[in-house]
Design a protein around this motif. Structure first.
Motif, PDB file in Angstrom:
ATOM      1  N   PRO A 107       0.877  -1.406  -0.137  1.00  0.00           N
ATOM      2  CA  PRO A 107      -0.039  -0.070   0.023  1.00  0.00           C
ATOM      3  C   PRO A 107       0.814   1.156   0.077  1.00  0.00           C
ATOM      4  O   PRO A 107       0.419   2.286  -0.724  1.00  0.00           O
ATOM      5  N   GLU A 108       2.241   1.205   0.671  1.00  0.00           N
ATOM      6  CA  GLU A 108       2.864   2.514   0.573  1.00  0.00           C
ATOM      7  C   GLU A 108       3.276   2.879  -0.678  1.00  0.00           C
ATOM      8  O   GLU A 108       3.345   3.744  -1.169  1.00  0.00           O
ATOM      9  N   VAL A 109       3.623   1.784  -1.447  1.00  0.00           N
ATOM     10  CA  VAL A 109       4.239   2.033  -2.783  1.00  0.00           C
ATOM     11  C   VAL A 109       2.859   2.365  -3.727  1.00  0.00           C
ATOM     12  O   VAL A 109       2.704   3.343  -4.676  1.00  0.00           O
ATOM     13  N   PHE A 110       1.645   1.797  -3.598  1.00  0.00           N
ATOM     14  CA  PHE A 110       0.498   2.097  -4.418  1.00  0.00           C
ATOM     15  C   PHE A 110       0.197   3.534  -4.136  1.00  0.00           C
ATOM     16  O   PHE A 110      -0.438   4.152  -4.688  1.00  0.00           O
ATOM     17  N   GLY A 111       0.689   3.935  -2.635  1.00  0.00           N
ATOM     18  CA  GLY A 111       0.279   5.591  -2.409  1.00  0.00           C
ATOM     19  C   GLY A 111       1.059   6.508  -2.754  1.00  0.00           C
ATOM     20  O   GLY A 111       0.974   7.555  -2.601  1.00  0.00           O
ATOM     21  N   GLY A 112       2.072   6.056  -3.812  1.00  0.00           N
ATOM     22  CA  GLY A 112       2.988   6.944  -4.225  1.00  0.00           C
ATOM     23  C   GLY A 112       4.374   7.420  -3.437  1.00  0.00           C
ATOM     24  O   GLY A 112       5.328   7.956  -4.070  1.00  0.00           O
ATOM     25  N   LEU A 113       4.429   6.490  -2.425  1.00  0.00           N
ATOM     26  CA  LEU A 113       5.844   6.811  -1.678  1.00  0.00           C
ATOM     27  C   LEU A 113       7.006   5.883  -2.279  1.00  0.00           C
ATOM     28  O   LEU A 113       6.967   4.697  -2.799  1.00  0.00           O
ATOM     29  N   PRO A 114       8.259   6.392  -2.150  1.00  0.00           N
ATOM     30  CA  PRO A 114       9.246   5.708  -2.764  1.00  0.00           C
ATOM     31  C   PRO A 114       9.912   4.744  -1.965  1.00  0.00           C
ATOM     32  O   PRO A 114       9.525   4.632  -0.860  1.00  0.00           O
ATOM     33  N   THR A 115      10.830   3.736  -2.404  1.00  0.00           N
ATOM     34  CA  THR A 115      11.439   2.751  -1.833  1.00  0.00           C
ATOM     35  C   THR A 115      12.958   3.089  -1.964  1.00  0.00           C
ATOM     36  O   THR A 115      13.475   2.943  -3.288  1.00  0.00           O
ATOM     37  N   PRO A 116      13.595   3.425  -1.010  1.00  0.00           N
ATOM     38  CA  PRO A 116      13.540   3.108   0.429  1.00  0.00           C
ATOM     39  C   PRO A 116      12.590   4.560   0.723  1.00  0.00           C
ATOM     40  O   PRO A 116      12.848   5.532  -0.113  1.00  0.00           O
ATOM     41  N   ARG A 117      12.183   4.804   1.727  1.00  0.00           N
ATOM     42  CA  ARG A 117      11.506   5.896   2.279  1.00  0.00           C
ATOM     43  C   ARG A 117      11.718   6.138   3.778  1.00  0.00           C
ATOM     44  O   ARG A 117      11.867   5.402   4.661  1.00  0.00           O
ATOM     45  N   MET A 118      11.566   7.543   4.218  1.00  0.00           N
ATOM     46  CA  MET A 118      11.654   7.771   5.561  1.00  0.00           C
ATOM     47  C   MET A 118      10.579   6.752   6.325  1.00  0.00           C
ATOM     48  O   MET A 118       9.178   6.671   5.976  1.00  0.00           O
TER      49      MET A 118
END
Length: 153
Positions: A41-52
């Motif tokens: 879900p984090e990636v689906f929500g537009g957050l990068p990997t890695p992320r804070m």
């Protein structure tokens, strides 16, 4: 049967730290005649990997640097639900303690490692929409439900 599974539990490197958290007992799940659908879900929500790193603080989700990332988490939860509905998934196996996937207990928002009862944003939305959610420590319970035909198709 279609089973949503947190992608990090399957060994995909999508966690906040760019790593995976491959689940113990994965082989037992892979041996079943079911379709596993990886979700993050984090990636689906537009957050990068890695992320804070981020934690829930009440209804909000904040990154360690103080940024409010609630909308990313909500969008990711909605996309995860959309995928579940599209594929007819009625069950999910999600990463415990995550601000998105956590079920039962999540980090308390202080970034100290303390846990509180609660659910991640995606886990809550899935459960509220009638999808049964298990954490990775519930793998045996999930497998037992599948064996007895008790998990939703």
């Amino acid at each position: 049967m279609v089973l949503l599974v947190s992608a990090c539990l399957l060994g995909l490197r999508c966690r906040y730290d760019g790593q995976s958290k491959r689940m113990d007992g994965l082989e037992r799940l892979l041996a079943l005649p079911i379709s596993l659908v990886p979700v993050c879900p984090e990636v689906f929500g537009g957050l990068p990997t890695p992320r804070m790193p981020a934690e829930r603080q009440g209804e909000r989700v904040r990154a360690l640097d103080g940024r409010d990332v609630t909308e990313n988490y909500r969008r990711g939860a909605e996309e995860t639900l959309r995928l579940a509905q599209l594929l007819g998934a009625r069950t999910a196996l999600l990463k415990e303690r995550s601000p998105s996937c956590g079920c039962g207990a999540i980090y308390d928002g202080s970034f100290t490692g303390a846990l509180v009862p609660g659910r991640g944003v995606a886990a809550a939305l899935l459960q509220e929409s009638g999808i049964e959610v298990f954490g990775e420590s519930g793998l045996d319970a999930l497998l037992a439900r599948l064996a007895e035909g008790g998990a939703a198709p």
